[in-house]
Design an enzyme around this catalytic site. Structure first.
Site, PDB file in Angstrom:
ATOM      1  N   ARG A 159     -29.585  28.452  44.046  1.00 22.49           N
ATOM      2  CA  ARG A 159     -30.515  27.570  44.759  1.00 22.49           C
ATOM      3  C   ARG A 159     -31.368  26.791  43.772  1.00 22.49           C
ATOM      4  O   ARG A 159     -31.878  27.354  42.810  1.00 22.49           O
ATOM      5  CB  ARG A 159     -31.410  28.391  45.685  1.00 22.49           C
ATOM      6  CG  ARG A 159     -30.564  29.119  46.714  1.00 22.49           C
ATOM      7  CD  ARG A 159     -31.377  29.802  47.776  1.00 22.49           C
ATOM      8  NE  ARG A 159     -30.468  30.491  48.692  1.00 22.49           N
ATOM      9  CZ  ARG A 159     -30.853  31.249  49.704  1.00 22.49           C
ATOM     10  NH1 ARG A 159     -32.132  31.419  49.935  1.00 22.49           N
ATOM     11  NH2 ARG A 159     -29.966  31.826  50.481  1.00 22.49           N
TER      12      ARG A 159
ATOM     13  N   ARG B 157     -37.848  34.788  42.900  1.00 21.68           N
ATOM     14  CA  ARG B 157     -37.287  33.496  43.266  1.00 21.68           C
ATOM     15  C   ARG B 157     -36.521  32.927  42.074  1.00 21.68           C
ATOM     16  O   ARG B 157     -37.091  32.374  41.154  1.00 21.68           O
ATOM     17  CB  ARG B 157     -38.417  32.552  43.692  1.00 21.68           C
ATOM     18  CG  ARG B 157     -37.949  31.243  44.323  1.00 21.68           C
ATOM     19  CD  ARG B 157     -39.127  30.412  44.825  1.00 21.68           C
ATOM     20  NE  ARG B 157     -39.896  31.111  45.842  1.00 21.68           N
ATOM     21  CZ  ARG B 157     -39.577  31.135  47.140  1.00 21.68           C
ATOM     22  NH1 ARG B 157     -38.541  30.464  47.559  1.00 21.68           N
ATOM     23  NH2 ARG B 157     -40.299  31.827  47.987  1.00 21.68           N
TER      24      ARG B 157
END
Length: 428
Positions: free
Chosen positions: A260, A275
């Site tokens: 991502r 993340r």
RNA sequence: GGAGAGAUGGCCGAGUCGGUCGAAGGCGCUCCCCUGCUAAGGGAGUAUGGGGUCAAAAGCUCCAUCGAGGGUUCGAAUCCCUCUCUCUCCGCCA
């Protein structure tokens, strides 16, 4: 894709439901577009019928060796009218596509109202948070001497990557194996290995395109993108397919890396493994009959929860409010695991029922013998996000001296190892 | 990477010099008949999407689709171009 029949017959009603997501859209533009479509399509098809009839007569005349020139008189005008009508229709259809393919799914009736994360509703809490009689550390501190190396990753690739080595690398693999074994042996899923690069059609089908291109890593030369989740390749197994009703439900579990770009989250969760641009995930996907999807959604969520239960990690289940739902979802439960290092619950799984929304974009159908094909329903859920599970294990199983107890269910996967022991502080 | 072949309905497979082809034939499937059961046999049906008609369904009717997109033509599964995928041989390679 919202059912185009519904969109055509009641755009205002659709707009009303989408308002629950905090979304405003000009339904009257759709209504006008639809009115024009109907008129122009009828004109275009009428002209086509005329052309077809003429061509047929010419063919018959030729077969009888007759002169066809009188038949051909006036066809030029017909050709021009037809071309114009088709052009106009194409423009209208294109506009309709542009307007409708960016509309998100309609929230299910039992999705709580609300606009942000704050309005999500806690459904249940499972597992007790163990009181620690020592200062708890987060996974970055704990990992520092266990083989978690952000500096090396930054050198190799950049920010938002990690290198795991030794027992930590093995722990990640152990978690993955454990999850796959649980879902295949006890929950009835079939393990599946899929491409990590996917094409545009696949991304459109599950809803990443056209709206969320920025969230992906694109391999431009090849016209492909790295998968942000296994949901994309796995769900696309049924794209453009008609599945035999007897073969439903389809249940797949896949372990893949996920990529991502995290565009738009600059500065958020910059510390640690929470993340990352690249992380491992075990994903559950089901393709079911429409009547079953609500029940299966509960089951699939329970399958993901079972991983947390067996790892003895405290968690809670949140029902996302309408405003916090993902683009393609009609209803979502997030599982949030307790992270002592930050003293809060963090999302570790998201389990969604997409209803027929993805299936429409995918043209994925099933057929009961002797019946017409019908659109399937699709669902998926993380079972679980492996990287975040690793974080949760480290933080929840830490001891006062920085050692990590290996959860009982993982010991066999760790070759009998019961504890991760930090390396001695480097002499410097 | 080089050379060649191909892509047709749930599956296999035919489509002649472009013309009445949404597409022969077979298999499979559904229903009916026959049959003590099974096997075999006889008959009928069987693509998908969209539009119109209809209160709705059925029916009827129109349009589109023979890998995808474009072109030629009054008319394309059939001819031309581009792309994608599959197969065979050679080369390279985890």
């Amino acid at each position: 894709m919202i059912d185009p029949k519904l969109l055509r017959s009641d755009p205002e009603g659709v707009a009303k439901i989408l308002k629950r997501r905090g979304m405003q859209f000009d339904w009257q533009v759709l209504r006008d577009c639809e009115a024009r479509r109907k008129a122009v399509q009828q004109r275009a098809e009428g002209l086509q019928a005329e052309r077809n009839a003429l061509a047929k007569r010419v063919g018959q005349a030729k077969a009888r060796a007759e002169d066809v020139t009188p038949l051909l008189a006036g066809q030029e005008q017909l050709s021009r009218d037809l071309a114009a009508a088709q052009q106009e229709l194409e423009t209208i259809l294109e506009k309709w596509r542009r307007l409708t393919e960016v509309l998100p799914n309609l929230p299910a009736a039992d999705v709580p109202d609300g606009t942000t994360e704050e309005d999500n509703v806690e459904i249940r809490r499972v597992g007790a948070i163990a009181a620690k009689d020592f200062p708890v550390r987060d996974h970055v501190d704990l990992g520092d001497r266990l083989g978690m190396d952000f500096a090396a990753a930054a050198r190799i690739a950049g920010a938002r990557f990690v290198v795991l080595s030794g027992p930590l690398a093995r722990l990640q693999r152990a978690l993955t194996q454990f999850m796959l074994d649980l879902h295949t042996r006890e929950h009835g899923y079939t393990e599946i290995y899929v491409p990590y690069l996917v094409n545009r059609d696949s991304l459109f089908g599950t809803g990443q395109l056209p709206k969320f291109a920025d969230d992906l890593f694109h391999v431009k030369d090849a016209g492909l993108a790295l998968i942000p989740t296994a949901e994309v390749p796995v769900t696309n197994m049924v794209r453009d397919a008609i599945v035999a009703g007897a073969d439903l439900p389809l249940r797949w579990v896949a372990h893949t890396p996920c990529f991502r770009s995290e565009a738009g989250s600059a500065g958020r969760d910059t510390r640690g493994m929470i993340r990352q641009h690249q992380f491992e995930k075990v994903e559950l996907v089901q393709v079911v009959e429409p009547a079953d999807s609500a029940r299966v959604h509960e089951e699939l969520t329970a399958h993901a929860e079972e991983v947390l239960k067996r790892l003895d990690l405290p968690y809670r289940v949140m029902a996302l409010c309408a405003g916090d739902l993902g683009f393609a979802s009609r209803k979502t439960y997030d599982l949030e695991v307790w992270l002592p290092g930050s003293g809060r619950y963090r999302e570790i799984s998201s389990c969604s029922n997409f209803g027929d929304f993805q299936a429409r974009r995918l043209n994925a159908r099933y057929r009961q013998t002797g019946q017409k094909p019908e659109t399937v329903h699709t669902l998926n859920g993380s079972g679980l996000a492996v990287g975040r599970t690793l974080v949760a294990v480290l933080e929840n199983y830490q001891q006062a001296d920085g050692r990590i107890r290996v959860p009982d269910v993982l010991v066999p996967y760790m070759g009998g190892l019961k504890e991760l022991v930090p390396a001695a502080p480097r002499a410097s």
